[in-house]
Each structure stands twice: as C-alpha cells, then as structure tokens.
Design a protein around this motif. Structure first.
Motif, short mmCIF file in Angstrom:
data_model
loop_
_atom_site.label_atom_id
_atom_site.label_comp_id
_atom_site.label_asym_id
_atom_site.label_seq_id
_atom_site.Cartn_x
_atom_site.Cartn_y
_atom_site.Cartn_z
N PRO A 514 -36.29 18.41 150.25
CA PRO A 514 -35.04 18.54 150.97
C PRO A 514 -33.94 18.40 149.88
N TRP A 515 -33.71 19.77 149.18
CA TRP A 515 -32.95 19.76 147.95
C TRP A 515 -31.45 19.34 148.38
N HIS A 516 -31.21 19.74 149.66
CA HIS A 516 -29.77 19.61 150.09
C HIS A 516 -29.46 17.85 150.14
N LEU A 517 -30.49 17.32 150.59
CA LEU A 517 -29.98 15.51 150.63
C LEU A 517 -29.98 14.98 149.15
N LEU A 518 -31.00 15.70 148.30
CA LEU A 518 -30.94 15.06 146.95
C LEU A 518 -29.95 15.65 146.38
N GLY A 519 -29.29 16.88 146.66
CA GLY A 519 -27.86 17.10 145.87
C GLY A 519 -26.83 16.53 146.40
N TYR A 520 -26.72 16.01 147.81
CA TYR A 520 -25.66 15.12 148.21
C TYR A 520 -25.64 13.77 147.64
#
Length: 661
Positions: A514-520
């Motif tokens: 889940p790159w979006h969560l890691l990004g946040y």
C-alpha cells in the motif's frame, strides 16, 4: 614487578568468560521475549557490569579490565536478540512451523562475527579520535570506575546488585499477578467519536515502564507525540471516513489502526531513517578514510610497538575471518533454498545474498556504529535499518526470480529475503554494540583486541540461546498473524517488528504494497524531520523531537508505547528530584539498575511461563477462578504498579544515602 602488572592487567580470564557467558544466556532469553512482546530491546552492559563487580569482588586480584570483559561478553545479549525483529516473519508467512536450531544459530553467529570484523577498523576514527558522546559506553565505564574505586564504590556495587534483584523480583511477581488473573494484563479505554472511534490501551507491565526510564525523557516525549498523532488525530479521522456502526469502539479503532495507521507509521519510520542515514554519510565516510589512514600508518611503522590500549586485531586477521565467514554463509543460504521451488535458482540467489550481506552489512554496521556513538545503542535506529534492509533484499532477490514469478516462487523469495535480512541485521546490531563497548574499554584502559575476542564469545553464546527460546515461545504462545497450528495459549505474542518486515517483503515481491499509506507516512516523517531541525536550532540543541521515536509510537500498539511514556516521565521526575541531593548520582544509577531488573524479571518469568505452558498443555496454567470484574483487576494493577515503582524509587534514594555515608 608492580609496574609490569599495571601495564598488563588481568583481562580475559576463565572465570570472567564463564560469568560473561552465563549473564549472556539469561539476558538473551529476557531480550527475546521482550522484543517479541513489544518490539523493543534494552542495553545490557550496565546491569552486566554491576553483576560482574559484585561477584568478582570475592577475588582480590579482580581488575576493572576483567569486569569490562564480562560486560563486553554480556552486551551481546542486548543486541543480538534484535534478530527476532525479522526471524518470526518466517513463521508468520508459513515458511517455518518450528524454529530450526542450526539455520537460526548460523545466521546469528555469522552476522555477529561480521559485525565485529566490519566495525573493528573504525575504532580509531569513531572512538579514539572522535568526540562522539557514546552515552551508554561512558555510563558503563563510570559504573565500572565507581564500583572499583573505593569502599563507597564497593558498597554501591553491592547496592546495585540488590537493585537488580529487587527490580527483577518485583516485576516477576507483578507479571505473576497477571498470570493468575488477579490483575489485568492491560488497562484500556475506547470510545466513539461521532461516526469514528478511538481510545488508548496500556499494558500493565513494569518491563515497559523500565524501558521508558532507560530511554529517557526525550524519546518519551517523542513517543507521546506519536501517540497523540496516531490515536488523537489519525485513528478518529480515518474511522470517521470509514464508519462501522455495528462494531464496538475498540474493534473499530483497532481495525483501522492495524490496516491503515500502522502502515503510515512504517512510512514515517522509513522516511526518518533515510534522512538520518543521509546525514550520517559524510561522517561515516570520513571515519572510514581515517581508519584506512590509521591502518596505513600502522603498517608503515610496524617496527614501532603500539601501546597496549591501541592494539586491535590485525587487519590481515579481520580480512581472513571475513572471507572465511562467506563459506558458511554461502552454505547456509544454499541449504535454505534446498528442496524448494527456488532450487534451480540457487546459485544466482546465493551469489546475490552473499553480495548483499557483504555490501549492505558493511553499510549497516558503519551507520549503526556511528549512531551508537551519537545517541547510544538502545536508541539507535535499528528499526529503520531493518526496513531499508528488507526493501533492498526483497528488490534484489525479486529481480533474480522475476522471470519465473508465481505464487509459490513469490512465497519462497519472501522467505529468502527475510533470511538474508536476518544476517544483515545481526551484522548491524553487533557493529552497533562493538563500538559502544570499545568506548567503555578506552575509558578503563582495556586492550581493544581482547574486547573484540570477548564480544565474539558473547556472539556465539547469544546465538545458541536465541533458537530454543524463540521456538519455545512459538510453541507456547505463537505470533500474531501466523497460522499458530498446535500453539497452546490463545494469547499470541505481537512480534510487531517482524510483522512489519514480513509485510514489506510480501508487498515488494508481490507488488501489492500500500504505497499510498507509506507515502502519507513518509510525508509526515519528513515534516517531523523539519520540526526536529527547527526545534534543535532555536533551542541551541537543548530540545529535540526524534522523528524515529514519533514514528515508532505511531507504528507500535498504544499498549506498548503508553507505559513507555509513563516510565520516561517517571524517570525524569525521579532524576530531577535526585539532582538536588549529594548522593543523587548514586541514586540515579541505582534507579537505572532497578529498571533493568524490571525488564529482566518480567521477561524471564514469561519465558518460564511459556515452558510451563508447553509442559502442562494448558494455555493459562496459573490462572485461578475469582469473582473480580475486568475493571477491578485494572484498578488493582494500577494501584500495585504505583506502589511498587514509588517504593523502589524511594529505596534507591535511601540506599544511595547509605552508600555515601
């Protein structure tokens, strides 16, 4: 004759090695349990030094250097046990059902040996010729000096051993109270916030309070900030965005934290670790250059005898041991792949694994060694190193197996990446410990090469303990997220670090991270780095907010971080109160030893309880029936905890006054 004796003091002795190994065995078992329960470990150098001085005081010819060798051997326990941040991942993904002894021993021992070898050339640059503070190394040296210096020192040594014993007994009995069900294992409250939910839980654990005291107020405040961000902002916000009116407040809050917020915490840790490591590039490269220059000068002046306190293992031996270590490392990796779907790719995977261990291991050891000097072994960003290591390992082995990728191949590649990461992590944490120990040795006029040999002894002793204790806990409790087939207890150990590492490995190789969560989370981590920079700048380095501490508190369960914060605040208040007293420094040292005892006692009790669970086949062999409600057991745990901590802090202050009298 006296001058000769003074110039060559007694250091490595049979009794010292036996004592150091025995302490290592006990502390490693304690550390394995603590790391699996809460994802944290503690430095064992100071309690080991106190035990050594108290026991070796029976021998009139005991020296400060001999006691230093004992703590050097035992310090391996505080660091090598960190491999359990990765190894349980092999059980969580279903690759192992049990913990095999030889593969586990091998990756710990090989990594530990390489950790000593890789950091040995850095000693002059990062220890002898450096102004790095080495907080734990200096503290251990101070304890040794005080304990050996005078009658008062001898009295403090005996009081210190008592402090460890009292702390251990108190925490073991406190943990027993939870095991017999007269005290709650966790004090928690969860509530709805409109369409969302949040709350907080805190384990009734003296070990976690002790860990907070040892970490200090700076890390404690950082973890408090992480708690507020996670449970005061992110959990209520994200539960409100995904309403679940049929769920209880606790189930709603915890489910969102596990799936979303926790992954954001991982991103925060990763970003903060990357920035921290980038900032270390220049000093680490400078240290390596200085080490190579020192080696060149030593070779040019090989006819000139070096002082005893500057004698390292020869670089030839270091290089030879490193090269020889690659043979069992290659065999270990090849054996791991034998009989699997990756057998046909064994040679390229082993080559990649060996190359990764050499290159990533050197980098990780150098960085962790420098961080040990900067902020201490306990606060070194091992979590960040583990995250970066598994990402690199997963990408590397994933490239080799990409052309034959399928569900079974992906599963095997994840397992292989975890195994390689375990070796690299062992390199990193022992490198971390080696330089800290060498700083202690420098301050007590020890011989560097003898300390390096002693640490190797500790590495092999610790490596022999990790597999059986880990396997025992696997059979008794199991791990959260694992299949836990045949596990007896219904309360699995969280093993939070291993859960994160295995999740990252599966995500990278399977392509569903889940790159979006890691990004946040990474964006939050960068913002925290900026906040920390501004805070340090405008306070002239008086205040800081370590981003890694904040990230850890977002990632770890509140049940873990809340008592750590309480322990940090309690320790700060106690030490502030002691500063105004003549015996204050002694009282502070005794407080540290009581808190170390808290960790050891509770952890060893729970390892023994795991043994009883396996022998009896009963998941709760000590539980007794009673009519107390959950709320009542929470109140009992709270009251008993306050009384025990306050009473032992008071005992520390009183004993310090008696030592000074």
């Amino acid at each position: 004759m006296r001058q000769v004796a003074a110039s060559t003091p007694k250091e490595i002795t049979v009794r010292g090695i036996i004592l150091g190994v025995l302490i290592t065995l006990v502390f490693t078992a304690a550390q394995v349990y603590l790391g699996l329960k809460v994802g944290l470990t503690f430095a064992t150098s100071i309690p080991a030094a106190v035990i050594s001085m108290a026991l070796l005081s029976a021998f009139k010819d005991a020296t400060i250097q001999e006691n230093n060798i004992v703590q050097t051997i035992a310090s391996a326990a505080g660091t090598l046990a960190s491999v359990i941040f990765v190894l349980p991942g092999l059980i969580m993904i279903g690759w192992w059902a049990n913990v095999p002894f030889w593969p586990t021993f091998g990756c710990c021992a090989i990594g530990g040996v390489l950790g000593v070898m890789y950091t040995m050339p850095l000693r002059r640059a990062l220890v002898s010729q450096s102004d790095l503070p080495y907080p734990e190394g200096v503290a251990a040296a101070e304890v040794l000096k005080v304990g050996m210096a005078s009658r008062n020192g001898a009295a403090e040594g005996k009081a210190g051993l008592l402090a460890l014993i009292w702390g251990s007994l108190a925490s073991a009995l406190f943990a027993a109270g939870s095991a017999v069900k007269v005290m709650a294992g966790e004090v928690a409250i969860y509530f709805k916030t409109g369409a969302g939910a949040t709350g907080i839980g805190a384990s009734s654990s003296l070990a976690l309070l002790g860990a907070g005291h040892l970490m200090g107020i700076t890390v404690g405040i950082a973890m408090l900030a992480g708690l507020l961000i996670a449970w005061g902002v992110l959990v209520p916000l994200m539960t409100a965005l995904h309403p679940a009116p049929l769920l209880s407040a606790a189930d709603q809050a915890l489910s969102v934290w596990k799936t979303d917020v926790r992954m954001m915490g991982a991103g925060t840790i990763g970003a903060a670790a990357l920035v921290t490591l980038a900032g270390l590039a220049k000093p680490v490269i400078g240290g390596l250059k200085s080490a190579l220059e020192s080696a060149r000068l030593a070779k040019a002046n090989k006819g000139v005898a070096l002082p005893r306190t500057e004698q390292d293992l020869p670089l030839f031996i270091v290089g030879l041991v490193t090269m020889i270590s690659m043979v069992p490392a290659g065999w270990l990796l090849a054996s791991f792949l034998q009989g699997t779907v990756l057998a046909d790719l064994a040679w390229p995977l082993v080559a990649v694994g060996i190359g990764y261990i050499i290159i990533a291991g050197m980098f990780a050891a150098a960085v962790c060694g420098y961080m040990a000097g900067l902020i201490g072994s306990s606060n070194s960003p091992v979590s960040g190193i583990a995250i970066l290591t598994i990402l690199g390992a997963a990408l590397s082995v994933g490239m080799v197996g990409r052309h034959v990728m399928g569900p079974e191949v992906a599963h095997a590649l994840v397992a292989f990446a975890l195994f390689v990461t375990t070796v690299v992590l062992a390199v990193a944490v022992i490198g971390n410990d080696n330089l800290q120990d060498l700083k202690t040795g420098q301050l007590v006029d020890a011989t560097p090469w003898k300390q390096q040999v002693a640490l190797l002894v500790g590495v092999f002793a610790g490596s022999a303990v990790v597999p059986p204790v880990l396997d025992l806990l696997n059979h008794a409790n199991g791990f959260a997220g694992a299949a836990n087939v045949g596990v007896i207890s219904s309360t699995p150990l969280a093993a939070p670090q291993a859960a994160l590492i295995s999740t990252l490995a599966k995500g990278v190789i399977g392509g569903d991270l889940p790159w979006h969560l890691l990004g946040y989370g990474a964006a939050l981590g960068l913002a925290l780095v900026l906040v920390n920079f501004l805070l340090k700048k405008f306070s002239n380095d008086k205040y800081s907010l370590p981003p890694l501490g904040v990230g850890l508190a977002i990632y770890l369960p509140s049940a873990v971080t809340a008592p750590v914060v309480v322990g940090a605040v309690a320790g700060y208040l106690f030490e502030r109160a002691m500063e105004r007293r003549a015996s204050g420094e002694t009282a502070k040292r005794l407080g540290v030893l009581i808190m170390s005892g808290f960790i050891v006692g509770e952890s060893l009790f729970n390892v023994a309880l795991a043994g009883l669970i396996v022998l009896s086949g009963d998941g709760e062999p000590l539980a007794i029936a009673n009519s107390m409600s959950e709320a009542q057991t929470m109140i009992v745990a709270l009251i008993v905890g306050i009384v025990v901590v306050a009473g032992l802090y008071s005992w520390s202050a009183k004993s310090a006054r008696e030592c000074a009298a």
